[in-house]
Design a protein around this motif. Structure first.
Motif, PDB file in Angstrom:
ATOM      1  N   MET A   1      37.412   7.541 -10.261  1.00  0.00           N
ATOM      2  CA  MET A   1      36.239   6.801 -10.735  1.00  0.00           C
ATOM      3  C   MET A   1      34.954   7.581 -10.445  1.00  0.00           C
ATOM      4  O   MET A   1      34.833   8.217  -9.397  1.00  0.00           O
ATOM      5  CB  MET A   1      36.169   5.440 -10.034  1.00  0.00           C
ATOM      6  CG  MET A   1      37.244   4.466 -10.458  1.00  0.00           C
ATOM      7  SD  MET A   1      37.027   3.918 -12.168  1.00  0.00           S
ATOM      8  CE  MET A   1      35.513   2.985 -12.008  1.00  0.00           C
ATOM      9  N   PRO A   2      33.998   7.527 -11.369  1.00  0.00           N
ATOM     10  CA  PRO A   2      32.718   8.194 -11.109  1.00  0.00           C
ATOM     11  C   PRO A   2      32.029   7.625  -9.874  1.00  0.00           C
ATOM     12  O   PRO A   2      32.149   6.439  -9.570  1.00  0.00           O
ATOM     13  CB  PRO A   2      31.911   7.901 -12.377  1.00  0.00           C
ATOM     14  CG  PRO A   2      32.926   7.614 -13.423  1.00  0.00           C
ATOM     15  CD  PRO A   2      34.065   6.950 -12.707  1.00  0.00           C
ATOM     16  N   ARG A   3      31.311   8.464  -9.191  1.00  0.00           N
ATOM     17  CA  ARG A   3      30.585   8.057  -7.986  1.00  0.00           C
ATOM     18  C   ARG A   3      29.099   8.169  -8.259  1.00  0.00           C
ATOM     19  O   ARG A   3      28.635   9.166  -8.836  1.00  0.00           O
ATOM     20  CB  ARG A   3      30.993   8.971  -6.835  1.00  0.00           C
ATOM     21  CG  ARG A   3      30.225   8.762  -5.548  1.00  0.00           C
ATOM     22  CD  ARG A   3      30.715   9.755  -4.513  1.00  0.00           C
ATOM     23  NE  ARG A   3      29.796   9.887  -3.398  1.00  0.00           N
ATOM     24  CZ  ARG A   3      29.898  10.833  -2.471  1.00  0.00           C
ATOM     25  NH1 ARG A   3      30.867  11.728  -2.555  1.00  0.00           N
ATOM     26  NH2 ARG A   3      29.025  10.892  -1.476  1.00  0.00           N
ATOM     27  N   GLU A   4      28.348   7.166  -7.850  1.00  0.00           N
ATOM     28  CA  GLU A   4      26.906   7.170  -8.098  1.00  0.00           C
ATOM     29  C   GLU A   4      26.170   7.796  -6.920  1.00  0.00           C
ATOM     30  O   GLU A   4      26.420   7.463  -5.750  1.00  0.00           O
ATOM     31  CB  GLU A   4      26.397   5.750  -8.339  1.00  0.00           C
ATOM     32  CG  GLU A   4      24.932   5.705  -8.749  1.00  0.00           C
ATOM     33  CD  GLU A   4      24.485   4.320  -9.162  1.00  0.00           C
ATOM     34  OE1 GLU A   4      23.362   4.206  -9.689  1.00  0.00           O
ATOM     35  OE2 GLU A   4      25.242   3.361  -8.955  1.00  0.00           O
ATOM     36  N   ARG A  54      26.221  13.558 -14.458  1.00  0.00           N
ATOM     37  CA  ARG A  54      25.663  13.008 -15.691  1.00  0.00           C
ATOM     38  C   ARG A  54      24.750  11.833 -15.382  1.00  0.00           C
ATOM     39  O   ARG A  54      24.820  11.219 -14.311  1.00  0.00           O
ATOM     40  CB  ARG A  54      26.779  12.556 -16.636  1.00  0.00           C
ATOM     41  CG  ARG A  54      27.609  11.356 -16.133  1.00  0.00           C
ATOM     42  CD  ARG A  54      28.430  10.785 -17.266  1.00  0.00           C
ATOM     43  NE  ARG A  54      29.300   9.696 -16.858  1.00  0.00           N
ATOM     44  CZ  ARG A  54      28.914   8.422 -16.752  1.00  0.00           C
ATOM     45  NH1 ARG A  54      27.642   8.094 -16.959  1.00  0.00           N
ATOM     46  NH2 ARG A  54      29.776   7.482 -16.395  1.00  0.00           N
ATOM     47  N   THR A  55      23.899  11.515 -16.351  1.00  0.00           N
ATOM     48  CA  THR A  55      23.050  10.329 -16.222  1.00  0.00           C
ATOM     49  C   THR A  55      23.817   9.099 -16.686  1.00  0.00           C
ATOM     50  O   THR A  55      24.774   9.192 -17.458  1.00  0.00           O
ATOM     51  CB  THR A  55      21.775  10.487 -17.070  1.00  0.00           C
ATOM     52  OG1 THR A  55      22.154  10.741 -18.431  1.00  0.00           O
ATOM     53  CG2 THR A  55      20.917  11.627 -16.558  1.00  0.00           C
ATOM     54  N   ALA A  56      23.373   7.933 -16.235  1.00  0.00           N
ATOM     55  CA  ALA A  56      24.062   6.687 -16.588  1.00  0.00           C
ATOM     56  C   ALA A  56      23.999   6.414 -18.084  1.00  0.00           C
ATOM     57  O   ALA A  56      24.958   5.896 -18.672  1.00  0.00           O
ATOM     58  CB  ALA A  56      23.452   5.525 -15.811  1.00  0.00           C
ATOM     59  N   ASP A  57      22.897   6.760 -18.723  1.00  0.00           N
ATOM     60  CA  ASP A  57      22.739   6.432 -20.138  1.00  0.00           C
ATOM     61  C   ASP A  57      23.510   7.362 -21.067  1.00  0.00           C
ATOM     62  O   ASP A  57      23.477   7.198 -22.287  1.00  0.00           O
ATOM     63  CB  ASP A  57      21.256   6.410 -20.533  1.00  0.00           C
ATOM     64  CG  ASP A  57      20.548   7.735 -20.270  1.00  0.00           C
ATOM     65  OD1 ASP A  57      21.239   8.715 -19.901  1.00  0.00           O
ATOM     66  OD2 ASP A  57      19.316   7.777 -20.432  1.00  0.00           O
ATOM     67  N   SER A  58      24.226   8.346 -20.508  1.00  0.00           N
ATOM     68  CA  SER A  58      25.029   9.241 -21.341  1.00  0.00           C
ATOM     69  C   SER A  58      26.489   8.811 -21.411  1.00  0.00           C
ATOM     70  O   SER A  58      27.298   9.464 -22.076  1.00  0.00           O
ATOM     71  CB  SER A  58      24.956  10.669 -20.807  1.00  0.00           C
ATOM     72  OG  SER A  58      25.606  10.772 -19.543  1.00  0.00           O
ATOM     73  N   ALA A  59      26.832   7.706 -20.758  1.00  0.00           N
ATOM     74  CA  ALA A  59      28.233   7.308 -20.603  1.00  0.00           C
ATOM     75  C   ALA A  59      28.955   7.102 -21.920  1.00  0.00           C
ATOM     76  O   ALA A  59      30.162   7.357 -22.028  1.00  0.00           O
ATOM     77  CB  ALA A  59      28.319   6.038 -19.756  1.00  0.00           C
ATOM     78  N   THR A  81      24.022  10.105 -11.791  1.00  0.00           N
ATOM     79  CA  THR A  81      22.762  10.246 -11.077  1.00  0.00           C
ATOM     80  C   THR A  81      21.596  10.120 -12.043  1.00  0.00           C
ATOM     81  O   THR A  81      21.773   9.826 -13.221  1.00  0.00           O
ATOM     82  CB  THR A  81      22.736  11.589 -10.314  1.00  0.00           C
ATOM     83  OG1 THR A  81      21.660  11.601  -9.401  1.00  0.00           O
ATOM     84  CG2 THR A  81      22.613  12.760 -11.272  1.00  0.00           C
ATOM     85  N   SER A  82      20.407  10.342 -11.530  1.00  0.00           N
ATOM     86  CA  SER A  82      19.199  10.182 -12.348  1.00  0.00           C
ATOM     87  C   SER A  82      18.803  11.500 -13.001  1.00  0.00           C
ATOM     88  O   SER A  82      19.218  12.586 -12.592  1.00  0.00           O
ATOM     89  CB  SER A  82      18.050   9.697 -11.476  1.00  0.00           C
ATOM     90  OG  SER A  82      17.696  10.699 -10.531  1.00  0.00           O
ATOM     91  N   ALA A  83      17.952  11.396 -14.020  1.00  0.00           N
ATOM     92  CA  ALA A  83      17.434  12.591 -14.677  1.00  0.00           C
ATOM     93  C   ALA A  83      16.609  13.421 -13.696  1.00  0.00           C
ATOM     94  O   ALA A  83      16.593  14.658 -13.780  1.00  0.00           O
ATOM     95  CB  ALA A  83      16.593  12.206 -15.889  1.00  0.00           C
ATOM     96  N   ASP A  84      15.922  12.763 -12.766  1.00  0.00           N
ATOM     97  CA  ASP A  84      15.124  13.490 -11.776  1.00  0.00           C
ATOM     98  C   ASP A  84      16.000  14.355 -10.875  1.00  0.00           C
ATOM     99  O   ASP A  84      15.632  15.489 -10.534  1.00  0.00           O
ATOM    100  CB  ASP A  84      14.308  12.509 -10.920  1.00  0.00           C
ATOM    101  CG  ASP A  84      13.151  11.903 -11.683  1.00  0.00           C
ATOM    102  OD1 ASP A  84      12.775  12.466 -12.732  1.00  0.00           O
ATOM    103  OD2 ASP A  84      12.632  10.860 -11.244  1.00  0.00           O
ATOM    104  N   ILE A  85      17.150  13.824 -10.479  1.00  0.00           N
ATOM    105  CA  ILE A  85      18.048  14.600  -9.623  1.00  0.00           C
ATOM    106  C   ILE A  85      18.689  15.738 -10.416  1.00  0.00           C
ATOM    107  O   ILE A  85      18.840  16.856  -9.908  1.00  0.00           O
ATOM    108  CB  ILE A  85      19.113  13.690  -8.978  1.00  0.00           C
ATOM    109  CG1 ILE A  85      18.446  12.814  -7.908  1.00  0.00           C
ATOM    110  CG2 ILE A  85      20.249  14.514  -8.365  1.00  0.00           C
ATOM    111  CD1 ILE A  85      19.380  11.877  -7.180  1.00  0.00           C
ATOM    112  N   LEU A  86      19.026  15.487 -11.680  1.00  0.00           N
ATOM    113  CA  LEU A  86      19.544  16.578 -12.514  1.00  0.00           C
ATOM    114  C   LEU A  86      18.510  17.700 -12.636  1.00  0.00           C
ATOM    115  O   LEU A  86      18.859  18.887 -12.599  1.00  0.00           O
ATOM    116  CB  LEU A  86      19.914  16.065 -13.904  1.00  0.00           C
ATOM    117  CG  LEU A  86      21.193  15.233 -14.046  1.00  0.00           C
ATOM    118  CD1 LEU A  86      21.469  14.953 -15.515  1.00  0.00           C
ATOM    119  CD2 LEU A  86      22.389  15.923 -13.407  1.00  0.00           C
TER     120      LEU A  86
END
Length: 269
Positions: A1-4, A54-59, A81-86
Motif C-alpha cells: 500500500m502507498p505510504r503518505e 507521487r502527489t495525491a491528485d495524480s492517483a 506526498t505534496s508538490a512542495d516536497i516533490l
C-alpha cells in the motif's frame, strides 16, 4: 500500500533529496528521475523505479497507475506526498507529479556488443550535464548502441543529465573508461574512430564512414587533445560560415550522428 509522507523533516525525504549530490549517489548507488514522461520511458524500457513518489491528485492518471503497479509488483515502495516536497526532492519548482528513485547502472566496456549498432558515441571530458543528456537523446534518435564516457566526464546520473536525456538514459548503454582502456578495447575489433576537430581540411560530409562508427566528441572548451586526434582513423570538421569557430558539443554530436546515419541507412529508409 502507498505510504503518505507530509513532513519535510522525514528521514526518507532527506535521504532521497541527498541523491541530487554526486557523492551521495555514489554511496547509495541510486539516482533520481522526474516527470511522467521520463518514468514512462523507463518503464517501457523494462526499468521500474525502486521508489515512486507521487502527489495525491495524480492517483487516477492511467500512466501513474501503471507505474504504481509496476513498482508494487517489483517489491518497491510508493509514497504519496505534496508538490512542495516533490520540488524539494528534485530541486525544480515544477517537477511534475512523479519522481522515481532508480538503481544506477553502467555497462562495463568489455560487455558492449559493438556489432549491435552501426553508430556509437564517445565523449571525452564532457563537463556539461545538459550536453550529456542531450547527446544521450541524440543517440537514442539515431539508434546508437550507446555512449562511452572517456576520462573525467560529468555524472550521467545527475538530475540535470537525466532530465535532458528525456528518458534516453534508460535506452542507451552507458560506459565509463579512461582513454588508454578505451583505445585498447576499440582496436581489439572492427570500429572506425572519427574525431571532430578544427585541425583537418576534411569536411564531415565528404568523409566516408564505415560501420561501426565511433563518433568522438571532445571537451566543450578545449576539444580533443592532440594525441587523441592522432589516434583517430579520421578527423572531420564542420564548416563555420559565421563568426563562431565551433558548435556546441551536443549540437556537433547530432550533426555528425545524422550524417553517419544518412550514409549507412538503406536507401528509402
Amino acid at each position: 500500500m502507498p505510504r503518505e509522507i507530509t513532513g519535510f523533516s522525514n528521514p526518507l525525504v532527506k535521504q532521497v533529496r541527498a541523491l541530487r549530490d554526486k557523492k551521495h549517489r555514489r554511496i547509495d548507488g541510486r539516482f533520481l528521475a522526474e516527470g511522467l514522461r521520463i518514468l514512462t520511458e523507463a518503464l517501457d524500457s523494462g526499468v521500474a523505479p525502486e521508489m515512486l513518489w507521487r502527489t495525491a491528485d495524480s492517483a487516477d492518471h492511467p500512466l501513474v497507475k501503471r507505474l504504481e503497479a509496476a513498482v508494487t509488483n517489483a517489491g518497491g515502495d510508493v509514497f504519496i506526498t505534496s508538490a512542495d516536497i516533490l520540488a524539494k526532492l528534485s530541486g525544480k519548482d515544477n517537477p511534475g507529479s512523479v519522481i522515481g528513485v532508480y538503481a544506477e547502472f553502467l555497462t562495463p566496456l568489455d560487455a558492449l556488443d559493438r556489432g549491435a549498432a552501426d553508430i556509437w558515441i564517445v565523449a571525452q571530458s564532457l563537463r556539461d550535464p545538459g550536453n550529456l543528456g542531450t547527446i544521450l537523446r541524440t543517440g537514442d534518435a539515431v539508434g546508437a548502441g550507446g555512449l562511452i564516457l572517456v576520462d573525467d566526464c560529468t555524472d550521467p546520473f545527475s538530475v540535470e543529465a537525466v532530465r535532458a536525456s528525456m528518458g534516453a538514459i534508460f535506452t542507451q548503454s552507458v560506459s565509463v573508461s579512461r582513454w588508454e582502456e578505451f583505445i585498447v578495447w576499440l582496436r581489439a575489433a572492427p570500429g572506425q574512430l572519427v574525431g571532430t576537430s578544427l585541425n583537418t581540411p576534411t569536411d564531415y560530409r565528404s568523409a566516408r564512414y564505415t560501420s561501426p562508427t565511433f563518433i568522438l566528441i571532445g571537451n566543450e572548451a578545449q576539444g580533443l587533445p592532440s594525441d587523441y586526434e592522432r589516434q583517430c582513423d579520421l578527423l572531420v570538421k564542420m564548416p563555420m560560415r559565421g563568426r563562431a569557430d565551433s558548435l556546441n558539443a551536443a549540437v556537433a554530436t547530432a550533426v555528425m550522428a545524422y550524417e553517419v546515419l544518412n550514409q549507412q541507412r538503406p536507401e528509402g529508409d
